[in-house]
Design an enzyme around this catalytic site. Structure first.
Site, PDB file in Angstrom:
ATOM      1  N   CYS A   2       0.858  -1.178   0.000  1.00  0.00           N
ATOM      2  CA  CYS A   2       0.000   0.000   0.000  1.00  0.00           C
ATOM      3  C   CYS A   2       0.902   1.239   0.000  1.00  0.00           C
ATOM      4  O   CYS A   2       1.913   1.272   0.693  1.00  0.00           O
ATOM      5  CB  CYS A   2      -0.927   0.107   1.198  1.00  0.00           C
ATOM      6  SG  CYS A   2      -2.127  -1.214   1.323  1.00  0.00           S
ATOM      7  N   ARG A  27       3.659  -0.086  -5.062  1.00  0.00           N
ATOM      8  CA  ARG A  27       3.447  -0.727  -3.756  1.00  0.00           C
ATOM      9  C   ARG A  27       2.114  -1.459  -3.683  1.00  0.00           C
ATOM     10  O   ARG A  27       1.869  -2.213  -2.735  1.00  0.00           O
ATOM     11  CB  ARG A  27       3.501   0.330  -2.645  1.00  0.00           C
ATOM     12  CG  ARG A  27       4.801   1.087  -2.590  1.00  0.00           C
ATOM     13  CD  ARG A  27       4.739   2.122  -1.504  1.00  0.00           C
ATOM     14  NE  ARG A  27       4.708   1.513  -0.197  1.00  0.00           N
ATOM     15  CZ  ARG A  27       5.773   1.199   0.517  1.00  0.00           C
ATOM     16  NH1 ARG A  27       6.955   1.458   0.034  1.00  0.00           N
ATOM     17  NH2 ARG A  27       5.666   0.655   1.690  1.00  0.00           N
ATOM     18  N   TRP A  73      -2.990  -2.484  -1.683  1.00  0.00           N
ATOM     19  CA  TRP A  73      -2.742  -3.900  -1.953  1.00  0.00           C
ATOM     20  C   TRP A  73      -3.553  -4.632  -0.897  1.00  0.00           C
ATOM     21  O   TRP A  73      -3.254  -4.561   0.294  1.00  0.00           O
ATOM     22  CB  TRP A  73      -1.248  -4.218  -1.817  1.00  0.00           C
ATOM     23  CG  TRP A  73      -0.911  -5.617  -2.219  1.00  0.00           C
ATOM     24  CD1 TRP A  73      -0.637  -6.066  -3.480  1.00  0.00           C
ATOM     25  CD2 TRP A  73      -0.795  -6.753  -1.353  1.00  0.00           C
ATOM     26  NE1 TRP A  73      -0.376  -7.406  -3.446  1.00  0.00           N
ATOM     27  CE2 TRP A  73      -0.463  -7.856  -2.175  1.00  0.00           C
ATOM     28  CE3 TRP A  73      -0.949  -6.963   0.008  1.00  0.00           C
ATOM     29  CZ2 TRP A  73      -0.274  -9.134  -1.660  1.00  0.00           C
ATOM     30  CZ3 TRP A  73      -0.767  -8.240   0.524  1.00  0.00           C
ATOM     31  CH2 TRP A  73      -0.419  -9.313  -0.305  1.00  0.00           C
ATOM     32  N   ASN A  99      -1.448   1.746   5.920  1.00  0.00           N
ATOM     33  CA  ASN A  99      -0.627   0.701   5.311  1.00  0.00           C
ATOM     34  C   ASN A  99      -0.212  -0.233   6.430  1.00  0.00           C
ATOM     35  O   ASN A  99       0.398   0.212   7.403  1.00  0.00           O
ATOM     36  CB  ASN A  99       0.606   1.344   4.649  1.00  0.00           C
ATOM     37  CG  ASN A  99       1.647   0.327   4.229  1.00  0.00           C
ATOM     38  OD1 ASN A  99       1.321  -0.829   3.988  1.00  0.00           O
ATOM     39  ND2 ASN A  99       2.891   0.759   4.123  1.00  0.00           N
ATOM     40  N   GLY A 100      -0.567  -1.520   6.327  1.00  0.00           N
ATOM     41  CA  GLY A 100      -0.212  -2.466   7.380  1.00  0.00           C
ATOM     42  C   GLY A 100      -1.391  -3.361   7.719  1.00  0.00           C
ATOM     43  O   GLY A 100      -2.341  -3.463   6.939  1.00  0.00           O
ATOM     44  N   GLU A 484      15.997 -17.701 -10.119  1.00  0.00           N
ATOM     45  CA  GLU A 484      15.637 -16.298 -10.375  1.00  0.00           C
ATOM     46  C   GLU A 484      15.012 -16.144 -11.775  1.00  0.00           C
ATOM     47  O   GLU A 484      14.043 -15.406 -11.952  1.00  0.00           O
ATOM     48  CB  GLU A 484      16.887 -15.416 -10.214  1.00  0.00           C
ATOM     49  CG  GLU A 484      16.703 -13.946 -10.514  1.00  0.00           C
ATOM     50  CD  GLU A 484      15.649 -13.227  -9.675  1.00  0.00           C
ATOM     51  OE1 GLU A 484      15.143 -13.794  -8.708  1.00  0.00           O
ATOM     52  OE2 GLU A 484      15.322 -12.089 -10.049  1.00  0.00           O
ATOM     53  N   LYS A 488      11.277 -14.723 -12.392  1.00  0.00           N
ATOM     54  CA  LYS A 488      10.985 -13.559 -13.247  1.00  0.00           C
ATOM     55  C   LYS A 488       9.878 -13.899 -14.222  1.00  0.00           C
ATOM     56  O   LYS A 488       8.959 -13.126 -14.435  1.00  0.00           O
ATOM     57  CB  LYS A 488      12.217 -13.126 -14.061  1.00  0.00           C
ATOM     58  CG  LYS A 488      13.280 -12.300 -13.407  1.00  0.00           C
ATOM     59  CD  LYS A 488      12.891 -10.963 -12.884  1.00  0.00           C
ATOM     60  CE  LYS A 488      12.247 -11.029 -11.562  1.00  0.00           C
ATOM     61  NZ  LYS A 488      12.922 -10.970 -10.345  1.00  0.00           N
ATOM     62  N   GLU A 491       6.434 -14.320 -12.407  1.00  0.00           N
ATOM     63  CA  GLU A 491       5.943 -13.051 -11.848  1.00  0.00           C
ATOM     64  C   GLU A 491       5.265 -12.171 -12.899  1.00  0.00           C
ATOM     65  O   GLU A 491       4.237 -11.579 -12.628  1.00  0.00           O
ATOM     66  CB  GLU A 491       7.125 -12.225 -11.305  1.00  0.00           C
ATOM     67  CG  GLU A 491       7.578 -12.571  -9.926  1.00  0.00           C
ATOM     68  CD  GLU A 491       8.758 -11.690  -9.502  1.00  0.00           C
ATOM     69  OE1 GLU A 491       8.722 -11.192  -8.375  1.00  0.00           O
ATOM     70  OE2 GLU A 491       9.718 -11.506 -10.288  1.00  0.00           O
ATOM     71  N   HIS A 507      15.397 -36.584 -10.951  1.00  0.00           N
ATOM     72  CA  HIS A 507      14.653 -37.074  -9.787  1.00  0.00           C
ATOM     73  C   HIS A 507      13.223 -36.542  -9.766  1.00  0.00           C
ATOM     74  O   HIS A 507      12.606 -36.464  -8.712  1.00  0.00           O
ATOM     75  CB  HIS A 507      15.374 -36.687  -8.494  1.00  0.00           C
ATOM     76  CG  HIS A 507      16.744 -37.269  -8.403  1.00  0.00           C
ATOM     77  ND1 HIS A 507      16.976 -38.627  -8.270  1.00  0.00           N
ATOM     78  CD2 HIS A 507      17.967 -36.692  -8.486  1.00  0.00           C
ATOM     79  CE1 HIS A 507      18.284 -38.848  -8.248  1.00  0.00           C
ATOM     80  NE2 HIS A 507      18.913 -37.673  -8.381  1.00  0.00           N
ATOM     81  N   LYS A 606       5.597  -4.416  -4.662  1.00  0.00           N
ATOM     82  CA  LYS A 606       7.061  -4.328  -4.591  1.00  0.00           C
ATOM     83  C   LYS A 606       7.566  -4.454  -3.166  1.00  0.00           C
ATOM     84  O   LYS A 606       8.558  -5.112  -2.900  1.00  0.00           O
ATOM     85  CB  LYS A 606       7.506  -2.988  -5.169  1.00  0.00           C
ATOM     86  CG  LYS A 606       8.979  -2.770  -5.120  1.00  0.00           C
ATOM     87  CD  LYS A 606       9.535  -2.704  -6.504  1.00  0.00           C
ATOM     88  CE  LYS A 606      11.021  -2.838  -6.553  1.00  0.00           C
ATOM     89  NZ  LYS A 606      11.431  -4.127  -7.107  1.00  0.00           N
TER      90      LYS A 606
END
Ligand code: G6P
Length: 611
Positions: A2, A27, A73, A99-100, A484, A488, A491, A507, A606
């Site tokens: 947020c 955010r 968010w 925010n929180g 990574e 990417k 995402e 395996h 983010k």
């Protein structure tokens, strides 16, 4: 998560707020809202992005010089118009953005409901604003005291901006666990979750600490603790330029940030590496070097991409400094009663410096008396302020939600730390140390070379943009890069992708391979080269499609693979810095071709400031 922004001064608040929200949109972008504060207070909010809010408001009179804005968010309650912030209290006296997470919201809501208070939304934030008004009315006290009293009963994390229509010339800001910065201008103040909305107006900022409450009017600011103890605000000067937070001619922040890597890596080692005498200096670690050299173990904690950088760190510290390393997801570490001793070193890696799980893990580690270090990008953020010492990455602001340049900057710092400790412990020879320093300084130029091949990555992206699954394989230093690369892709393009150690493929993941499965194999010339050649043969034998990332000039794999991506020769320890770049670009192009919003992928944010 947020983004929150506030303004009090002489300017048109609406402009400051809407521009601020655009800067903070990384955010969270489920819904957005703005309140212009006066003794009635007008709130405009809707589901969607900041541009949706602009459309929604068009034609309304939004004039005023005090206000607050929020980009959300969602945590409690789905993203819709009603759950969007700002929230108004039941009699309309208080307006709040948050925010929180208020953890004891259910209990508070029960209490308020039993007193006859009705709720409009499903959010924990509305519970808080109603609770503040409830205390205000019951206690017959001023707005500031009502806020302070309410917050002393709240469990959870918050960054808050609050206004009261009975005292319309003030904003009240409070912080516990979620970041809040106040920009100090001339007869004006700006509030924001980070400094990016503030920088175009002033470079003077105050970072609120946990349990701080600030009461702000045009003419001044009073800073106190939750317990009403007066504080002296410390004003910091921002070392940030407005140009750094614009797209700079690129279509997306992510693309700009990928292309910035030669510069961001250079900035990360600039002033720390002496090219003439080939030595390294990390000022942030100067006072703790003895403890680092004597470390029994290093524990690296982080989340997401930062955790992947930590995995590269494991190889680096074990290889170069001969210190045993454990790499942990911060969220797992903090809840599993970890054994940490005073001769351990805990390194927290975080681009934002605000990730809730990493910050909580830092606080836990500090209790054990271990040396706690930070590798962070955002100067003045919470993690660097909590840790004993650390090294900033100097990558510059990263706005794209999918992390790119932060990763390479983090690996650069980890490599410098490992080289320095290894040399000081005398387990890394002077010759090797110097030759590594030389190699490091050549990395930016080598990345430039890779970036020049962008069109080739685009062509491969075009061939596989419709794939449903991707597999990424790597060994040694390139195993974390495989993770990574897969992260990417999922995402930003929403294609399912998995990263795996190449030898583990047999395996399990090998069962997935068929003629529709692109397998990205990271196969540079290193000690496990022959092994990875065998892994490629195993994929080809099952009709898989091999996209191989190889060292330039290589021919064996080039003849076997369906496609090759080349990177310049470098030392094994620096291959992650080069190998990740084609993978970032491949993901970027695939996502664009699939019509995805690469800078604001669905459901992500983010800066994850909730657990
Ligand atoms: C979020 C971001 C990721 C990032 C992770 C950790 O999930 O979307 O890109 O890697 O948080 O963030 P940090 O700021 O702690 O590096």
């Amino acid at each position: 998560m947020c983004g929150i922004v506030g303004y009090i001064g002489y300017r048109d608040a609406w402009n400051v707020l809407i521009n601020g929200l655009k800067r903070l949109e990384y955010r969270g972008y489920d819904s957005a809202g703005i309140a212009i504060v006066n003794n009635t207070c007008s709130i405009y909010k809707c589901k969607g992005k900041v541009t949706d809010l602009e459309r929604y408001i068009a034609g309304n009179n939004v004039s005023g010089t005090i206000g607050m804005g929020h980009t959300r968010w969602a945590t409690h309650g789905e993203p819709n118009d009603v759950n969007a912030h700002p929230h108004k209290s039941y009699h309309g006296k208080f307006i709040l953005i948050h925010n929180g997470i208020i953890e004891n919201y259910a209990k508070l809501k029960e209490k308020l409901t039993s007193s006859g208070i009705k709720f409009q939304s499903e959010t924990d934030s509305e519970v808080l604003v109603n609770f503040i008004e409830y205390i205000y009315e019951k206690g017959n006290i001023n707005a500031e005291n009502a806020v302070r009293l309410a917050l002393s009963k709240v469990i959870g994390a918050y960054g808050l901006v609050i206004a009261c229509t009975d005292e319309p010339d003030k904003l009240i800001a409070a912080r516990n666990g979620s970041p809040l910065v106040i920009g100090v201008g001339n007869k004006e103040y700006f509030l924001a979750s980070d400094a990016t909305p503030i920088i175009e107006y002033t470079k003077s900022v105050i970072y609120l600490n946990d349990n701080d409450v600030a009461v702000i009017s045009k003419d001044g600011l009073v800073l106190k603790t939750l317990k009403n103890d007066q504080q002296i605000p410390r004003i910091h000067q921002l070392d940030l330029d407005i140009g750094e937070i614009d797209k700079g001619g690129y279509k997306h922040f992510m693309l700009k940030e990928i292309f910035e890597q030669p510069r961001s890596i250079l900035d990360t080692f600039r002033g720390r590496v002496s090219t003439d005498i080939k030595s390294l200096h990390l000022g942030g670690l100067f006072n703790v070097m003895d403890r680092l050299i004597g470390a029994r173990r290093i524990i690296i904690i982080g989340c997401g991409t930062s955790w992947h950088a930590g995995l590269v760190g494991e190889y680096l510290f074990e290889d170069l400094a001969r210190i045993s390393v454990e790499v942990e997801y911060a969220s797992e570490f903090r809840y599993r009663n970890p054994i940490i001793t005073p001769d351990d070193v805990v390194i927290a890696i975080s681009q934002s410096g605000e990730t809730a799980d990493t910050l909580a893990a830092v606080k836990l580690a500090k209790k054990s008396k271990a040396l706690v270090l930070g590798i962070c990008n955002v100067v003045g953020s919470s993690i660097p302020r909590e840790t004993d010492a650390g090294v900033y990455t100097h990558a510059g602001p990263e706005i794209g939600v999918a992390s790119t340049k932060a990763f390479t900057a983090q690996v650069t710092v980890l490599a410098m730390m490992a080289m320095l400790i290894g040399r000081m412990k005398n387990v890394l020879s002077e010759k090797k140390y110097k030759s590594y320093i030389k190699s490091l300084t050549e990395i930016p130029g080598k990345i430039e070379k890779i970036l020049a091949y962008d069109n080739e990555f685009k062509k491969i992206a075009n061939l596989y943009k419709l794939a449903n699954n991707f597999l990424y394989l790597g060994r040694g230093y390139l195993f974390p890069v495989a993770l990574e690369g897969a992260l990417k892709l999922k995402e930003i393009s929403y294609i399912h992708a998995e990263g795996y150690p190449a030898a583990e493929m047999k395996h399990g993941p090998i069962a997935l391979i068929d003629h529709k499965m692109p397998v990205v194999v990271l196969a540079t010339k290193d000690s496990s080269y022959e092994k990875i050649v065998s892994n490629i043969q195993e994929v080809k034998a099952r009709n898989g499609i091999v996209i191989a990332l190889v060292t330039e000039g290589e021919s064996t794999i080039t003849n076997m693979a369906d496609h090759v991506l080349e990177i310049p020769v470098t030392d094994n320890i620096f291959t992650p810095l080069l190998a990740v770049v084609p993978l970032q670009l491949l993901s970027y192009h695939i996502a664009i071709m699939r019509g995805c919003n690469v800078d604001q992928p669905r459901n992500l944010a983010k800066s994850v400031t909730v657990e």
